[in-house]
Write a protein that holds these residues in place. Sequence first.
Motif, mmCIF file in Angstrom:
data_model
loop_
_atom_site.group_PDB
_atom_site.id
_atom_site.type_symbol
_atom_site.label_atom_id
_atom_site.label_comp_id
_atom_site.label_asym_id
_atom_site.label_seq_id
_atom_site.Cartn_x
_atom_site.Cartn_y
_atom_site.Cartn_z
ATOM 1 N N MET A 1 -0.176 -19.731 5.296
ATOM 2 C CA MET A 1 0.995 -20.513 5.632
ATOM 3 C C MET A 1 1.200 -21.621 4.597
ATOM 4 N N ARG A 2 0.091 -22.148 4.091
ATOM 5 C CA ARG A 2 0.200 -23.199 3.079
ATOM 6 C C ARG A 2 0.950 -22.675 1.846
ATOM 7 N N ALA A 3 0.639 -21.456 1.425
ATOM 8 C CA ALA A 3 1.301 -20.872 0.255
ATOM 9 C C ALA A 3 2.799 -20.717 0.506
ATOM 10 N N ILE A 4 3.182 -20.338 1.714
ATOM 11 C CA ILE A 4 4.603 -20.208 2.042
ATOM 12 C C ILE A 4 5.271 -21.579 1.986
ATOM 13 N N LYS A 5 4.631 -22.573 2.598
ATOM 14 C CA LYS A 5 5.210 -23.920 2.584
ATOM 15 C C LYS A 5 5.371 -24.454 1.170
ATOM 16 N N GLN A 6 4.450 -24.069 0.281
ATOM 17 C CA GLN A 6 4.507 -24.535 -1.103
ATOM 18 C C GLN A 6 5.322 -23.601 -1.997
ATOM 19 N N LYS A 7 5.995 -22.633 -1.371
ATOM 20 C CA LYS A 7 6.845 -21.672 -2.065
ATOM 21 C C LYS A 7 6.093 -20.867 -3.122
ATOM 22 N N GLN A 8 4.843 -20.614 -2.853
ATOM 23 C CA GLN A 8 4.021 -19.770 -3.714
ATOM 24 C C GLN A 8 4.017 -18.362 -3.099
ATOM 25 N N TYR A 9 5.166 -17.703 -3.174
ATOM 26 C CA TYR A 9 5.384 -16.473 -2.425
ATOM 27 C C TYR A 9 4.487 -15.306 -2.834
ATOM 28 N N PRO A 10 4.236 -15.060 -4.120
ATOM 29 C CA PRO A 10 3.315 -13.965 -4.451
ATOM 30 C C PRO A 10 1.910 -14.194 -3.859
ATOM 31 N N LEU A 11 1.433 -15.414 -3.908
ATOM 32 C CA LEU A 11 0.134 -15.735 -3.308
ATOM 33 C C LEU A 11 0.177 -15.523 -1.797
ATOM 34 N N SER A 19 -4.691 -9.822 6.074
ATOM 35 C CA SER A 19 -4.861 -10.230 7.464
ATOM 36 C C SER A 19 -5.525 -9.131 8.289
ATOM 37 N N ILE A 20 -6.072 -9.522 9.408
ATOM 38 C CA ILE A 20 -6.725 -8.595 10.327
ATOM 39 C C ILE A 20 -5.688 -7.612 10.847
ATOM 40 N N ARG A 21 -6.058 -6.344 10.952
ATOM 41 C CA ARG A 21 -5.139 -5.309 11.389
ATOM 42 C C ARG A 21 -5.057 -5.234 12.907
ATOM 43 N N GLY A 22 -3.860 -5.004 13.402
ATOM 44 C CA GLY A 22 -3.592 -4.859 14.822
ATOM 45 C C GLY A 22 -2.088 -4.878 15.013
ATOM 46 N N PRO A 23 -1.589 -4.447 16.172
ATOM 47 C CA PRO A 23 -0.139 -4.348 16.358
ATOM 48 C C PRO A 23 0.622 -5.647 16.097
ATOM 49 N N ILE A 24 0.164 -6.728 16.653
ATOM 50 C CA ILE A 24 0.885 -7.998 16.484
ATOM 51 C C ILE A 24 0.691 -8.558 15.082
ATOM 52 N N THR A 25 -0.519 -8.520 14.577
ATOM 53 C CA THR A 25 -0.762 -9.072 13.237
ATOM 54 C C THR A 25 -0.060 -8.249 12.165
ATOM 55 N N ASP A 26 -0.001 -6.915 12.330
ATOM 56 C CA ASP A 26 0.718 -6.092 11.358
ATOM 57 C C ASP A 26 2.201 -6.459 11.341
ATOM 58 N N LEU A 27 2.778 -6.592 12.515
ATOM 59 C CA LEU A 27 4.188 -6.959 12.617
ATOM 60 C C LEU A 27 4.430 -8.341 12.017
ATOM 61 N N ALA A 28 3.641 -9.314 12.443
ATOM 62 C CA ALA A 28 3.829 -10.690 11.968
ATOM 63 C C ALA A 28 3.617 -10.798 10.463
ATOM 64 N N ALA A 29 2.557 -10.188 9.952
ATOM 65 C CA ALA A 29 2.278 -10.266 8.514
ATOM 66 C C ALA A 29 3.386 -9.602 7.707
ATOM 67 N N THR A 30 3.875 -8.470 8.172
ATOM 68 C CA THR A 30 4.947 -7.774 7.457
ATOM 69 C C THR A 30 6.230 -8.602 7.456
ATOM 70 N N LEU A 31 6.586 -9.158 8.609
ATOM 71 C CA LEU A 31 7.803 -9.968 8.678
ATOM 72 C C LEU A 31 7.684 -11.226 7.819
ATOM 73 N N LEU A 32 6.545 -11.891 7.893
ATOM 74 C CA LEU A 32 6.354 -13.097 7.068
ATOM 75 C C LEU A 32 6.406 -12.758 5.580
ATOM 76 N N SER A 33 5.764 -11.672 5.211
ATOM 77 C CA SER A 33 5.784 -11.250 3.814
ATOM 78 C C SER A 33 7.213 -10.939 3.372
ATOM 79 N N ALA A 34 7.963 -10.259 4.224
ATOM 80 C CA ALA A 34 9.351 -9.939 3.893
ATOM 81 C C ALA A 34 10.181 -11.207 3.715
ATOM 82 N N TRP A 35 9.939 -12.199 4.545
ATOM 83 C CA TRP A 35 10.696 -13.450 4.424
ATOM 84 C C TRP A 35 10.413 -14.162 3.104
ATOM 85 N N THR A 36 9.269 -13.911 2.491
ATOM 86 C CA THR A 36 9.006 -14.507 1.176
ATOM 87 C C THR A 36 9.841 -13.849 0.085
ATOM 88 N N MET A 37 10.528 -12.747 0.447
ATOM 89 C CA MET A 37 11.393 -12.045 -0.508
ATOM 90 C C MET A 37 12.862 -12.163 -0.111
#
Length: 129
Positions: A1-11, A19-37
């Motif tokens: 989250m720190r990298a996102i706040k600092q606009k260090q999107y590739p990091l 991130s740890i794999r699982g239904p919620i974490t996969d969804l959240a990580a994918t959506l957050l990653s997409a928002w960096t783009m």
Amino acid sequence: MRAIKQKQYPLARRELAQSIRGPITDLAATLLSAWTMATPSEAKAATDSIDKLAGADWYAIFKDLHSALILDLAGQKKEAGKRFERSYKLDPTALRVVQSYASFLSRQGNNAEALKCSRLSTKRCRAIR
């Protein structure tokens, strides 16, 4: 989250990929990653990454809504409209979906359709209760 706040999107994307794999974490990580783009030049890559995410049936509404919001932010209104409409059709009673879709319609100058969308959703919500 720190990298996102600092606009260090590739990091941020590298960290989210670990991130740890699982239904919620996969969804959240994918959506957050997409928002960096969420830029005009990377919006297609963002929505492609969301579209590739496989999971439970209820993922669909999150995938379409976030793709629509990213495309809207990136200025790709036609594609955003398609995604907003799809998410609305999936659940026309979901508050954030209705709010986002009606707001989009209104900003496109389609106030009548925005009001219709909101009114239909209100009626559907009352019927469910």
